[in-house]
Scaffold this motif. Structure first.
Motif, PDB file in Angstrom:
ATOM      1  N   SER A 192     -19.286  18.009 -32.019  1.00 17.61           N
ATOM      2  CA  SER A 192     -18.780  18.064 -30.649  1.00 17.61           C
ATOM      3  C   SER A 192     -18.551  19.496 -30.179  1.00 17.61           C
ATOM      4  CB  SER A 192     -17.479  17.269 -30.529  1.00 17.61           C
ATOM      5  OG  SER A 192     -16.459  17.833 -31.345  1.00 17.61           O
ATOM      6  N   GLN A 247     -23.373  19.854 -26.731  1.00 16.24           N
ATOM      7  CA  GLN A 247     -22.824  19.190 -25.554  1.00 16.24           C
ATOM      8  C   GLN A 247     -23.242  17.717 -25.555  1.00 16.24           C
ATOM      9  OE1 GLN A 247     -24.017  21.348 -22.039  1.00 16.24           O
ATOM     10  NE2 GLN A 247     -23.643  23.326 -22.993  1.00 16.24           N
ATOM     11  N   PRO A 248     -22.580  16.874 -24.750  1.00 14.43           N
ATOM     12  CA  PRO A 248     -22.933  15.447 -24.704  1.00 14.43           C
ATOM     13  C   PRO A 248     -24.401  15.187 -24.370  1.00 14.43           C
ATOM     14  CG  PRO A 248     -20.814  15.790 -23.658  1.00 14.43           C
ATOM     15  CD  PRO A 248     -21.358  17.159 -23.965  1.00 14.43           C
ATOM     16  N   ASP A 303     -11.592  19.470 -31.875  1.00  7.77           N
ATOM     17  CA  ASP A 303     -11.439  19.456 -30.422  1.00  7.77           C
ATOM     18  C   ASP A 303      -9.986  19.210 -30.027  1.00  7.77           C
ATOM     19  OD1 ASP A 303     -11.299  16.831 -31.195  1.00  7.77           O
ATOM     20  OD2 ASP A 303     -12.928  16.113 -29.924  1.00  7.77           O
ATOM     21  N   MET A 344     -10.508  12.256 -30.804  1.00  6.74           N
ATOM     22  CA  MET A 344     -11.643  11.841 -31.608  1.00  6.74           C
ATOM     23  C   MET A 344     -11.489  10.421 -32.090  1.00  6.74           C
ATOM     24  SD  MET A 344     -12.038  15.172 -34.003  1.00  6.74           S
ATOM     25  CE  MET A 344     -10.330  15.038 -34.517  1.00  6.74           C
TER      26      MET A 344
END
Length: 376
Positions: free
Chosen positions: A24, A28-29, A181, A220
């Motif tokens: 993550s 990036q997504p 994150d 998460m």
């Protein structure tokens, strides 16, 4: 941030540091690389390297990068076959990215791909340790990832948090940084207004585990923080400090050094190298249940005698790693069995003087010798 955290991970007190970077943070997504952020991390690594600290990188991201190249749905995780194929493509991309960015800082990257078995098997574990030692001595930066192209559910770590802790054991590192994150471990769900970051964790006990089970971990999901607690348990049992810190900010290692928010897991007194390997294993072949007297004997430093054994589970051979538990099924120790499962079951509850008559051979006097046993 507590002062001992800053001191614990500085080059002067931590000559070898393992840094784990999750998918993550790298990707990036939409599957694109966060190159600008990664450049700031590599700059931090270079600065520490120049200050005399050696760095091992444990990296994720191969499946995500490969899925984008191949056009796979669900980030390449729709099936095991997709994940393995995506990893095969993405690993080349990922290693090239690390090599290019480290080269820009005049550092040589060295790729190592491992599976769970590589660190669970004692001989291969020692081979990896020797390779890491030679690479670090030559000034290279090892970049390690799980070999997802061949790993299956049965023979994989499943996350790189625990992999980072096991690599730290093998390399003899003094510290592990898990870049995440979130800022660290919270006492409840971080989105709650009264959630508090735990700056230091002295011991990973039931209270801490309950926090994670109740969703206090991170955005998460509980599984993500649960694996980080497992990693912290593996590392601290081996006398290695571990920190969970946010990787969302630029220059994350510099931010940590300057007192950025994080959770520091205090290392215990380090065990021997062999016992650290035993306690950090993620797979065992079986279990022996023991009575209360044997539990106390183990805590007093004794070997496990057949007389204290109640029952045997699993199929194992002499020399396999087994767990030892009381009646509540909670493992209290781990060690190398002196008997296979069949013979171990035959001598459960019997005195040493009775073993020869039961087995028909000159027996070994203990089920697990204290030199091949570690308390959990």
């Amino acid at each position: 941030m507590v002062a001992n955290l800053n001191a614990a991970f500085l080059p002067t007190s931590c000559p070898l540091l393992v840094v784990k970077v999750g998918s993550s943070l790298l990707v990036q997504p939409d599957g694109k690389l966060r190159r600008e952020w990664l450049q700031t991390l590599v700059a931090d690594i270079s600065a520490r390297h120049k200050a005399g600290q050696r760095i091992i990188i444990v990296t994720s991201g191969a499946i995500a990068l490969g899925a984008r190249r191949l056009g796979f749905d669900k980030g390449g995780r729709a099936s095991l076959a997709d994940a393995q194929a995506a990893a095969s493509v993405g690993q080349i991309v990922l290693s090239g990215i690390w090599a290019d960015l480290l080269e820009a800082q005049s550092l040589a990257a060295a790729q190592i791909l491992v599976t769970l078995d590589d660190l669970e098997d004692r001989r291969r574990y020692l081979n990896i340790a020797a390779t890491l030692d030679r690479l670090l001595g030559a000034g290279a930066v090892p970049v390690i990832n799980e070999n997802d192209s061949v790993a299956t559910e049965e023979i994989r770590f499943g996350d790189n948090d625990r992999l980072a802790a096991r690599v730290a054991q093998a390399a003899g590192a003094a510290g592990v940084v898990l870049l995440s994150d979130v800022d660290g471990l919270f006492d409840r769900a971080p989105h709650l207004p009264d959630a508090m970051l735990l700056p230091t964790v002295e011991k990973i006990d039931g209270r801490v585990r309950v926090m994670v089970a109740e969703g206090s971990s991170s955005g998460m999901g509980s599984g993500g923080m649960a694996s980080k607690l497992d990693a912290a348990d593996i590392a601290t049992r081996a006398g290695i400090g571990l920190v969970i810190a946010s990787g969302l900010r630029d220059h994350p290692l510099l931010a940590l050094e300057q007192g950025g928010a994080a959770t520091f897991f205090v290392p215990r007194e380090g065990a021997s190298a062999r016992k650290s390997w035993l306690s950090g294993r993620l797979t065992v072949k079986g279990r022996i249940r023991i009575d209360d007297g044997a539990v106390q004997a183990l805590k007093n430093g004794s070997s496990l005698l057949p007389a204290g054994a109640l029952s045997v589970e699993g199929e194992f051979k002499r020399g396999d790693v087994i767990d030892i538990s009381a009646d509540d099924d909670i493992a209290i120790a781990r060690g190398l069995s002196e008997y296979d499962a069949v013979d171990a079951a035959r001598i459960c509850g019997h005195r040493s003087s009775e073993l020869a008559a039961i087995l028909g051979t000159v027996p070994r006097s203990v089920l697990v010798h204290r030199d091949q046993l570690v308390l959990l």
